[in-house]
Motif scaffolding. Structure first.
Motif, PDB file in Angstrom:
ATOM      1  N   ARG A  22       0.771  -1.077   0.115  1.00 53.75           N
ATOM      2  CA  ARG A  22       0.084   0.066   0.077  1.00 53.75           C
ATOM      3  C   ARG A  22       0.781   1.200   0.076  1.00 53.75           C
ATOM      4  N   GLN A  23       2.014   1.320  -0.770  1.00 50.36           N
ATOM      5  CA  GLN A  23       2.678   2.443  -0.892  1.00 50.36           C
ATOM      6  C   GLN A  23       2.107   3.512  -1.481  1.00 50.36           C
ATOM      7  N   ALA A  24       1.045   3.200  -2.534  1.00 52.58           N
ATOM      8  CA  ALA A  24       0.381   4.278  -3.108  1.00 52.58           C
ATOM      9  C   ALA A  24      -0.882   4.393  -1.977  1.00 52.58           C
ATOM     10  N   ARG A  26      -3.896   6.580   0.457  1.00 56.62           N
ATOM     11  CA  ARG A  26      -4.498   7.901   0.946  1.00 56.62           C
ATOM     12  C   ARG A  26      -3.593   8.720   2.002  1.00 56.62           C
ATOM     13  N   TYR A  31      -2.155  11.705  -3.891  1.00 58.23           N
ATOM     14  CA  TYR A  31      -3.002  10.568  -4.194  1.00 58.23           C
ATOM     15  C   TYR A  31      -4.582  11.084  -3.890  1.00 58.23           C
ATOM     16  N   ARG A  35      -7.513  11.400  -6.561  1.00 57.22           N
ATOM     17  CA  ARG A  35      -8.568  10.525  -6.321  1.00 57.22           C
ATOM     18  C   ARG A  35     -10.003  11.432  -6.341  1.00 57.22           C
ATOM     19  N   PHE A  41     -13.578   4.707  -6.954  1.00 55.08           N
ATOM     20  CA  PHE A  41     -12.090   3.917  -6.734  1.00 55.08           C
ATOM     21  C   PHE A  41     -11.869   3.232  -8.069  1.00 55.08           C
ATOM     22  N   SER A  71      -3.958  -0.944  -8.320  1.00 54.52           N
ATOM     23  CA  SER A  71      -5.349  -1.776  -8.735  1.00 54.52           C
ATOM     24  C   SER A  71      -5.861  -2.374  -7.176  1.00 54.52           C
ATOM     25  N   ASP A  72      -6.560  -3.321  -7.530  1.00 53.11           N
ATOM     26  CA  ASP A  72      -7.215  -4.177  -6.086  1.00 53.11           C
ATOM     27  C   ASP A  72      -7.513  -5.521  -6.661  1.00 53.11           C
ATOM     28  N   TYR A 142     -14.299 -12.450   0.671  1.00 46.62           N
ATOM     29  CA  TYR A 142     -15.397 -11.203   0.305  1.00 46.62           C
ATOM     30  C   TYR A 142     -16.383 -11.641  -0.842  1.00 46.62           C
ATOM     31  N   SER A 197      -4.613 -12.343   2.627  1.00 42.56           N
ATOM     32  CA  SER A 197      -4.867 -11.414   3.558  1.00 42.56           C
ATOM     33  C   SER A 197      -5.709 -11.982   4.868  1.00 42.56           C
ATOM     34  N   HIS A 313       2.230  -5.372   7.088  1.00 40.48           N
ATOM     35  CA  HIS A 313       0.751  -5.313   6.326  1.00 40.48           C
ATOM     36  C   HIS A 313       0.848  -4.015   6.000  1.00 40.48           C
TER      37      HIS A 313
END
Ligand code: CP3
Length: 335
Positions: A22-24, A26, A31, A35, A41, A71-72, A142, A197, A313
């Motif tokens: 998560r280096q990119a 909020r 960002y 955004r 998103f 991405s996600d 999910y 995760s 994490h």
């Protein structure tokens, strides 16, 4: 070959290569600004120029060894036809799951591969580019529950009460995820990471059929198609099963979470298997001497083994960007 790839190939000299999950995101003002210009998103994820720009934002600020494509993990359920949306302040929400109706459309993610190509061109040859996916079990969490949860009662109930549907879901996910990882590698990703995760929420009886087995199938398929591209597994919460995870999935390297004892892992894990991690993201929020000591602790624990420095994490939104700069300098200072 970038520093990350060299370490994944077993090289050990000097300071470990470094990047952050998560280096990119909020915690970076640039960002948040970009955004705001996006309707959602997912729209940001699916617009190659925007996804590329967000991928590059941390690379411009910090001397990281690798970029991770913006991405996600939930683009896969989306590309399989399940509704996915991100509600501000509430995280992801998925529509009802109907396994027989799922059908992966490989074309649906063409914009992600275009972003990988653009990012590859922009970051320069000495940096690695990481492509990724969620692991089948984590995505099932999910897809079945429709949103993030802690205990994952829903997916455990589903797996036990509808075993055939669960098996079918695993097979569909293995196919889609293998294709997705191979496409990212062909577009220019030099390293791949599989995010498990919610590994720690899998019951013991489910480890083989839902975690080890499906992950191994993905690893085998990707390796056949792209033999030179190393795969990092990040089985969060795997605890005592970490060594089994590495043996049974065949991943090239393993990411630890911040609950693992690094000295014990170092003793138990096969000789030469590269590890990644695992500074507590809260130490990055606090910064200063606390952060430096954490970094040194992991460097010391893994001084005899290929090691990629990272968090245990993802970066959390209230992290001061200056602390990331300090983190990298602590990684590179003499021990
Ligand atoms: O910089 C990077 O690491 C690359 C981008 C990336 C994102 N998500 C961007 C994102 C990566 C690698 C992920 C992986 C991901 N997504 C995981 C696995 C890693 C982990 O954290 O365990 C999971 C479980 C998800 C699912 C997901 N996406 C959740 C639970 C959320 C909401 C929580 C949150 O942090 O808001 C997201 C949204 C998301 N993914 C954001 C970002 C930057 C925030 C969205 C926003 O801008 O509003």
């Amino acid at each position: 070959m970038g520093n990350l790839c060299q370490t994944l190939a077993g090289k050990k000299d000097g300071a470990p290569p470094v990047w952050l999950m998560r280096q990119a995101g909020r915690y970076l003002p640039e960002y948040r600004e970009l955004r705001q210009t996006q309707a959602s998103f997912l729209e940001a994820c699916y617009t190659p120029k925007v996804a590329t720009e967000i991928t590059l934002q941390p690379m411009r600020r910090f001397d990281l060894d690798a970029a991770i494509i913006f991405s996600d993990i939930l683009v896969i359920p989306h590309a399989m036809g399940q509704d996915v949306s991100f509600v501000r302040g509430e995280g992801p929400q998925l529509g009802p799951l109907q396994v027989p109706r799922l059908k992966y459309d490989p074309q649906a993610l063409a914009s992600v591969y275009e972003a990988v190509e653009l990012a590859r061109l922009a970051i320069g040859a000495e940096k690695d580019l990481i492509g990724f996916c969620g692991a089948p079990w984590t995505l099932a969490c999910y897809m079945v529950e429709g949103r993030g949860s802690k205990a994952h009662d829903g997916v455990r109930h589903f797996a036990l009460s509808r075993p055939q549907e669960m098996e079918a879901l695993m097979e569909l996910l293995v196919d889609a995820l293998s294709t997705h990882l191979v496409a990212q590698a062909k577009a220019g990703a030099s390293v791949l990471q599989i995010f498990e995760s919610w590994g720690g929420a899998c019951p013991y009886g489910g480890l083989e059929p839902f975690v080890f087995g499906p992950t191994k199938q993905i690893v085998d398929r990707v390796r056949l198609a792209c033999p030179g591209v190393p795969i990092i597994g990040f089985p969060r919460g795997m605890g005592e099963h970490l060594v089994d995870y590495v043996k049974k999935t065949g991943v090239n390297a393993v990411g630890l979470d911040y609950t693992m004892n690094p000295e014990a892992v170092n003793q138990r894990l096969g000789k030469g298997v590269p590890v990644q991690g695992a500074v507590d993201p809260q130490a990055l929020v606090v910064g200063g001497e606390i952060l430096r000591q954490e970094v040194q602790r992991y460097k010391k624990a893994f001084k005899g083994r290929p090691h990629i420095m990272n968090l245990g994490h993802g970066v959390v939104p209230n992290t001061p960007p200056k602390h990331v700069e300090a983190f990298i300098s602590y990684v590179r200072e003499a021990s």
